[in-house]
Scaffold this active site. Sequence first.
Site, PDB file in Angstrom:
ATOM      1  N   THR A 150       0.822  -1.218   0.000  1.00  0.00           N
ATOM      2  CA  THR A 150       0.000   0.000   0.000  1.00  0.00           C
ATOM      3  C   THR A 150       0.849   1.257   0.000  1.00  0.00           C
ATOM      4  O   THR A 150       0.436   2.289  -0.528  1.00  0.00           O
ATOM      5  CB  THR A 150      -0.929  -0.017   1.227  1.00  0.00           C
ATOM      6  N   SER A 189       2.097  -7.834  -0.644  1.00  0.00           N
ATOM      7  CA  SER A 189       2.974  -8.682   0.175  1.00  0.00           C
ATOM      8  C   SER A 189       2.426 -10.093   0.370  1.00  0.00           C
ATOM      9  O   SER A 189       3.148 -10.985   0.794  1.00  0.00           O
ATOM     10  CB  SER A 189       3.265  -8.020   1.524  1.00  0.00           C
ATOM     11  N   THR A 213       1.645  -4.416   4.151  1.00  0.00           N
ATOM     12  CA  THR A 213       1.509  -4.666   5.595  1.00  0.00           C
ATOM     13  C   THR A 213       1.024  -6.083   5.926  1.00  0.00           C
ATOM     14  O   THR A 213       1.206  -6.529   7.055  1.00  0.00           O
ATOM     15  CB  THR A 213       0.541  -3.654   6.238  1.00  0.00           C
ATOM     16  N   ASP A 214       0.417  -6.777   4.942  1.00  0.00           N
ATOM     17  CA  ASP A 214      -0.173  -8.088   5.279  1.00  0.00           C
ATOM     18  C   ASP A 214       0.870  -9.097   5.751  1.00  0.00           C
ATOM     19  O   ASP A 214       0.567  -9.947   6.598  1.00  0.00           O
ATOM     20  CB  ASP A 214      -0.933  -8.664   4.070  1.00  0.00           C
TER      21      ASP A 214
HETATM   22  N1  GLU Z   1      -2.436  -6.607   0.660  1.00  0.00           N
HETATM   23  C1  GLU Z   1      -1.473  -5.633   0.259  1.00  0.00           C
HETATM   24  C2  GLU Z   1      -0.103  -5.985   0.794  1.00  0.00           C
HETATM   25  O1  GLU Z   1       0.047  -6.520   1.872  1.00  0.00           O
HETATM   26  C3  GLU Z   1      -1.837  -4.252   0.669  1.00  0.00           C
HETATM   27  C4  GLU Z   1      -1.989  -4.084   2.151  1.00  0.00           C
HETATM   28  C5  GLU Z   1      -1.035  -3.089   2.747  1.00  0.00           C
HETATM   29  O2  GLU Z   1       0.093  -2.910   2.306  1.00  0.00           O
HETATM   30  O3  GLU Z   1      -1.465  -2.430   3.711  1.00  0.00           O
HETATM   31  O4  GLU Z   1       0.848  -5.676   0.114  1.00  0.00           O
END
Ligand code: GLU
Length: 231
Positions: free
Chosen positions: A22, A69, A102-103
Amino acid sequence: MSLSAQAQEKKANVVVIGTGGTIAGAGASSVNTAAYQSAVVPVDKIIAAVPEISKIANVRGEQIFQIGSESFNDERLLKLGKRVSELLKQNDVDGIVITHGTDTIEETAYFLNLTLKSTKPVVVVGSMRPGTALGADGALNLYDAVLVASSKDAAGKGTLVVMNDEIHSGRDVTKTNSFKVETFRSPYGPLGYVVEGKLMFYRLPARPHTTQTEFDIDKINSLPRVDIAYN
Ligand code: GLU
């Protein structure tokens, strides 16, 4: 040497490795805080959007992946770890920042925390909102991450995760909520905080990490398969 050249020399050299997420995301409108496309903005553009960073460190970007991620796998984790290890061995690199979705930030941070053989600061950072959103958190998170990666105070503390003004140990931190900016939590609390360009550590990791573990990223070429039987 001129004064500005001297100031330049004192600044730490930090490499920002872009992997997507993100923090590299973009939405159709400024109110899209949860619906947007992740992993589309190149790392150099993310860095350029925070000109304040050039006052605290000499930073250069390196795009290793451009993925959500959830698409990390063993191969990518090993490729990232080996590249970080290679950079950490260079005399002209003082610290590393990894921009990350973040995942699975906690999986990558814990993996690096166990396998890197260096005391130089390594900081994994992400954001909960894309850069296009009102209240976007990526710019400040990146500024704080570079500050931590530039700091001698952050050396020897293992791989760190910096989000929402807090410095967490890669061993402890976990994502607890899918949209709140205060989602990252550690059961024993963060190691410290970053406020207005200053970092303050309040506690130290006691468990073995980086140079103290039996694992060495340079010697790992595959990861053992571990199945989980849910019950
Ligand atoms: N699902 C995506 C990832 O983990 C976007 C979520 C995020 O980065 O907050 O890359």
